[in-house]
Design a protein around this motif. Sequence first.
Motif, mmCIF file in Angstrom:
data_model
loop_
_atom_site.group_PDB
_atom_site.id
_atom_site.type_symbol
_atom_site.label_atom_id
_atom_site.label_comp_id
_atom_site.label_asym_id
_atom_site.label_seq_id
_atom_site.Cartn_x
_atom_site.Cartn_y
_atom_site.Cartn_z
ATOM 1 N N LEU A 181 -7.385 14.563 -4.072
ATOM 2 C CA LEU A 181 -6.620 14.616 -2.825
ATOM 3 C C LEU A 181 -6.094 16.021 -2.531
ATOM 4 C CD1 LEU A 181 -4.476 11.341 -2.911
ATOM 5 C CD2 LEU A 181 -6.239 11.921 -1.239
ATOM 6 N N THR A 182 -5.617 16.703 -3.575
ATOM 7 C CA THR A 182 -4.967 17.998 -3.386
ATOM 8 C C THR A 182 -5.909 19.182 -3.531
ATOM 9 O OG1 THR A 182 -4.396 18.167 -5.727
ATOM 10 C CG2 THR A 182 -2.768 17.112 -4.260
ATOM 11 N N ASN A 184 3.229 1.959 -1.900
ATOM 12 C CA ASN A 184 3.575 2.304 -3.270
ATOM 13 C C ASN A 184 2.372 2.239 -4.202
ATOM 14 O OD1 ASN A 184 6.300 2.751 -2.715
ATOM 15 N ND2 ASN A 184 6.720 0.578 -2.822
ATOM 16 N N ARG A 185 1.187 2.386 -3.673
ATOM 17 C CA ARG A 185 -0.022 2.323 -4.499
ATOM 18 C C ARG A 185 -0.020 3.467 -5.500
ATOM 19 N NH1 ARG A 185 -5.853 3.314 -4.795
ATOM 20 N NH2 ARG A 185 -5.799 5.140 -3.456
ATOM 21 N N GLU A 233 0.912 7.270 -4.249
ATOM 22 C CA GLU A 233 0.009 7.910 -3.292
ATOM 23 C C GLU A 233 0.757 8.442 -2.074
ATOM 24 O OE1 GLU A 233 -4.287 6.979 -1.289
ATOM 25 O OE2 GLU A 233 -2.856 5.339 -1.399
ATOM 26 N N ARG A 234 1.683 7.661 -1.559
ATOM 27 C CA ARG A 234 2.449 8.080 -0.380
ATOM 28 C C ARG A 234 3.174 9.399 -0.634
ATOM 29 N NH1 ARG A 234 7.544 7.142 -0.287
ATOM 30 N NH2 ARG A 234 7.345 5.328 -1.639
ATOM 31 N N ILE A 288 -1.838 6.008 -8.073
ATOM 32 C CA ILE A 288 -3.130 6.655 -8.246
ATOM 33 C C ILE A 288 -3.086 7.504 -9.512
ATOM 34 C CG2 ILE A 288 -3.749 6.617 -5.810
ATOM 35 C CD1 ILE A 288 -2.839 9.519 -5.594
ATOM 36 N N GLU A 329 -7.514 11.216 -9.114
ATOM 37 C CA GLU A 329 -7.444 11.035 -7.660
ATOM 38 C C GLU A 329 -6.480 12.036 -7.038
ATOM 39 O OE1 GLU A 329 -7.051 7.554 -4.276
ATOM 40 O OE2 GLU A 329 -7.123 6.981 -6.388
ATOM 41 N N VAL A 330 -5.386 12.342 -7.741
ATOM 42 C CA VAL A 330 -4.452 13.371 -7.265
ATOM 43 C C VAL A 330 -5.176 14.707 -7.153
ATOM 44 C CG1 VAL A 330 -2.362 14.692 -7.817
ATOM 45 C CG2 VAL A 330 -2.397 12.215 -8.151
ATOM 46 N N VAL A 375 2.396 11.774 -2.809
ATOM 47 C CA VAL A 375 1.426 12.865 -2.894
ATOM 48 C C VAL A 375 0.963 13.260 -1.489
ATOM 49 C CG1 VAL A 375 -0.856 13.554 -3.764
ATOM 50 C CG2 VAL A 375 0.690 12.218 -5.222
ATOM 51 N N CYS A 376 0.714 12.273 -0.634
ATOM 52 C CA CYS A 376 0.297 12.562 0.744
ATOM 53 C C CYS A 376 1.404 13.275 1.516
ATOM 54 C CB CYS A 376 -0.122 11.276 1.449
ATOM 55 S SG CYS A 376 -1.678 10.608 0.817
ATOM 56 N N ASP A 380 0.807 -1.219 0.000
ATOM 57 C CA ASP A 380 0.000 0.000 0.000
ATOM 58 C C ASP A 380 0.842 1.271 0.000
ATOM 59 O OD1 ASP A 380 -2.363 -1.366 -0.142
ATOM 60 O OD2 ASP A 380 -2.688 -1.381 2.019
#
Length: 65
Positions: A16-17, A5-6, A48-49, A8, A12-13, A51-52, A3
């Motif tokens: 999220l942003t 290295n999931r 995903e990681r 997206i 979705e980016v 971007v978070c 998870d």
Amino acid sequence: MNDNNRLIGIREVMNLTSLSLTFIKRLRREGTFPRAVPLGDRRIGFIEREVCEWIDARIAARAVA
């Protein structure tokens, strides 16, 4: 794959942003946004990681300003 290295997609980016596609493209050109992973001729993904972590850094910068 785990998870951490999931991959997206750009939609979705954007969710999220809360940023537009145009603004994300500008940040990518400037080198201030996580690098995309090429998936095909016309398809990219983002980790995903990363971007978070980018979002967390923006939040942390707010506390300093």
